[in-house]
Design a protein around this motif. Sequence first.
Motif, PDB file in Angstrom:
ATOM      1  N   VAL A 169      28.820  33.874  74.955  1.00  0.00           N
ATOM      2  CA  VAL A 169      27.571  33.295  74.453  1.00  0.00           C
ATOM      3  C   VAL A 169      26.845  32.609  75.603  1.00  0.00           C
ATOM      4  CG1 VAL A 169      26.520  31.662  72.850  1.00  0.00           C
ATOM      5  CG2 VAL A 169      28.567  32.932  72.163  1.00  0.00           C
ATOM      6  N   PHE A 219      31.690  26.604  73.671  1.00  0.00           N
ATOM      7  CA  PHE A 219      31.348  27.843  72.970  1.00  0.00           C
ATOM      8  C   PHE A 219      32.042  29.038  73.635  1.00  0.00           C
ATOM      9  CE2 PHE A 219      28.431  24.995  71.186  1.00  0.00           C
ATOM     10  CZ  PHE A 219      27.893  25.561  70.040  1.00  0.00           C
ATOM     11  N   GLU A 273      26.911  33.208  64.375  1.00  0.00           N
ATOM     12  CA  GLU A 273      27.335  34.145  65.424  1.00  0.00           C
ATOM     13  C   GLU A 273      26.913  35.585  65.168  1.00  0.00           C
ATOM     14  OE1 GLU A 273      31.355  34.891  68.041  1.00  0.00           O
ATOM     15  OE2 GLU A 273      31.574  34.460  65.915  1.00  0.00           O
ATOM     16  N   VAL A 292      20.579  30.266  72.917  1.00  0.00           N
ATOM     17  CA  VAL A 292      21.507  29.399  72.191  1.00  0.00           C
ATOM     18  C   VAL A 292      21.481  28.045  72.892  1.00  0.00           C
ATOM     19  CG1 VAL A 292      23.875  29.018  71.442  1.00  0.00           C
ATOM     20  CG2 VAL A 292      22.953  31.352  71.527  1.00  0.00           C
ATOM     21  N   TYR A 295      23.287  36.070  65.808  1.00  0.00           N
ATOM     22  CA  TYR A 295      23.064  36.061  67.262  1.00  0.00           C
ATOM     23  C   TYR A 295      23.428  37.411  67.884  1.00  0.00           C
ATOM     24  CZ  TYR A 295      24.382  35.191  72.162  1.00  0.00           C
ATOM     25  OH  TYR A 295      24.542  35.269  73.526  1.00  0.00           O
ATOM     26  N   TYR A 316      26.622  26.011  57.153  1.00  0.00           N
ATOM     27  CA  TYR A 316      27.758  26.001  58.082  1.00  0.00           C
ATOM     28  C   TYR A 316      29.080  26.205  57.347  1.00  0.00           C
ATOM     29  CZ  TYR A 316      28.351  21.241  56.336  1.00  0.00           C
ATOM     30  OH  TYR A 316      28.520  20.151  55.517  1.00  0.00           O
ATOM     31  N   PRO A 372      22.891  25.345  67.283  1.00  0.00           N
ATOM     32  CA  PRO A 372      24.145  24.810  66.740  1.00  0.00           C
ATOM     33  C   PRO A 372      24.395  23.413  67.284  1.00  0.00           C
ATOM     34  CG  PRO A 372      24.621  26.253  68.580  1.00  0.00           C
ATOM     35  CD  PRO A 372      23.120  26.314  68.370  1.00  0.00           C
ATOM     36  N   PRO A 379      22.912  24.487  72.270  1.00  0.00           N
ATOM     37  CA  PRO A 379      23.695  23.476  71.543  1.00  0.00           C
ATOM     38  C   PRO A 379      23.029  22.108  71.678  1.00  0.00           C
ATOM     39  CG  PRO A 379      25.116  24.850  72.912  1.00  0.00           C
ATOM     40  CD  PRO A 379      23.708  25.142  73.325  1.00  0.00           C
ATOM     41  N   TRP A 401      29.970  27.479  65.000  1.00  0.00           N
ATOM     42  CA  TRP A 401      29.179  28.567  65.573  1.00  0.00           C
ATOM     43  C   TRP A 401      29.309  29.848  64.760  1.00  0.00           C
ATOM     44  CZ3 TRP A 401      25.219  30.192  67.873  1.00  0.00           C
ATOM     45  CH2 TRP A 401      25.155  31.425  68.531  1.00  0.00           C
ATOM     46  N   ASP A 402      30.448  30.025  64.075  1.00  0.00           N
ATOM     47  CA  ASP A 402      30.641  31.253  63.295  1.00  0.00           C
ATOM     48  C   ASP A 402      29.628  31.399  62.166  1.00  0.00           C
ATOM     49  OD1 ASP A 402      31.682  29.208  61.758  1.00  0.00           O
ATOM     50  OD2 ASP A 402      33.558  30.241  61.261  1.00  0.00           O
ATOM     51  N   ALA A 418      30.666  23.366  68.069  1.00  0.00           N
ATOM     52  CA  ALA A 418      31.153  24.684  68.474  1.00  0.00           C
ATOM     53  C   ALA A 418      31.997  25.326  67.377  1.00  0.00           C
ATOM     54  CB  ALA A 418      31.955  24.569  69.766  1.00  0.00           C
TER      55      ALA A 418
END
Length: 491
Positions: free
Chosen positions: A165, A161, A121, A137, A124, A219, A111, A139, A117-118, A114
């Motif tokens: 996570v 985040f 997610e 993860v 993950y 995204y 990602p 970033p 991230w959904d 932040a």
Amino acid sequence: MNLTQRDQILDLLMTIEEGLDYASKNTRDKAGVMLNDCNNGLFFLQNLLQEHHAIHQCIQEAIHILNSDIPSRKTNELFISDIYRTKESIGTIKEIVVNKLDVELEVLFLPYKASMWDSLESIYTEAQADPNCKCYVVPIPYYEKNEHGEIIKFCYEGNEFPNDVAITPFELYNLEERKPDIVYIHNPYDQYNKLTMVNPNYFSDVLAQYTKMLVYVPYYVAGSIESVAFQLLPSFKNVNKIITQSSALTNTYLSSGVDSEKLLTLGSPKIDAMVTLHNRDSELTWYWEKMIENKKVILFNTGIADLLATSMWLERIEEIVSHFLNLKDYVLIWRPHPLTEVTLNTMRPNIKKNFLALKDKINQSSNIIIDKSSNVYTAVNISDALISDYSSIMLQYIVTGKPILSVVDEEMTREGRNYFSDYLGCYFTNEGVTVADFIDILEKDKDYKKENRVNRFKRSITNPDGNSGSIIYNKIKTELINKHFTVSEKG
């Protein structure tokens, strides 16, 4: 050991087999040179796999056969026999590597913002629960650009985040060394975004060199477009899979020229995030808690699409904000898109001054909050309804069943548009529903469109019930493993 590392071992074993075939068909001098190379390869594997007893034993046997005598002193029959026996040992090694060597998938999530991230997610979450998966993860850094396309700011959001996570700093994850089995990205733009750019080390063509499964998960939740196709990004050539939220979106990708084998119609993790809203941490700050006490809460969301497309964008916001300044029984939580000010600086600098003046006015009010957090779900959770222009949040919010007033232009609700998700069950200002009318609906608790709105949206989306991430993870994993085993069997 991950799948890529296992395949590298198999590739080396196949190379050794080819070397043995070469030696069996050439002069003894040439054969001797080649068998020496085969020996070196076997010694390398012996050191690499010394903890695997069965493999180690087979490699020792192969080395012993090759070194039992100098090839030039053997009879031709004995020489060919030794080659054959060595190949048998290597065949046994390959069988053990494929069927008995413990393999752990290494999955990398990259990602950059932040707040987005959904979109990854729920995938993950599924990867974390898989005992045969090791996931990271990482970033990645990105840059903001000015109106001339020049980089003006370095950005990194690894510390923003959620606490659950496990973040790995990008400096500590070496792509070239680790070669992850699967890489998930949600930024497909590489250098072609006018507002931001991820670090070039993470452009899609670079990532494609270090993994056999590069997966793009959008995204955003797609709403609609006027045409039946769109302009493709160069990165789409580099990714192995593109996740789409609906069959309508898949068809548009196909019409645009994307290979059908790249497309997986599996839904959107962003919908998962909204479905599982009740599982999310909505811990409020003291300031928010005090302000919303005994009041109705309206989430006011503004995205980027209308900022770029609508000349009256700021006037619309000012009108809605002014309406709520006089409603003391209501709290308005305004959530501008995280890239709003970057967009204003780059694309709409003529209204930046008025935008900042509006923010100052809001900061002095007693019932309007500007939400700058990377987590939209706190505001969604505590809100009673949504007012929004065209954005992913408007589409996601439909799943909650709460009322939505959509502030979009008339063209966005025309019958002939290509809809990737059906949002036509919302209330629309372009159909004559004013903010005052919408408040009246809330006051009377008469959301007569609720059932139609939710049902229409869910029918238009694949896997709308919160399990998209699980399905995506397992589908990608299965395809990758099948692909690897097909390659192994061919070897």
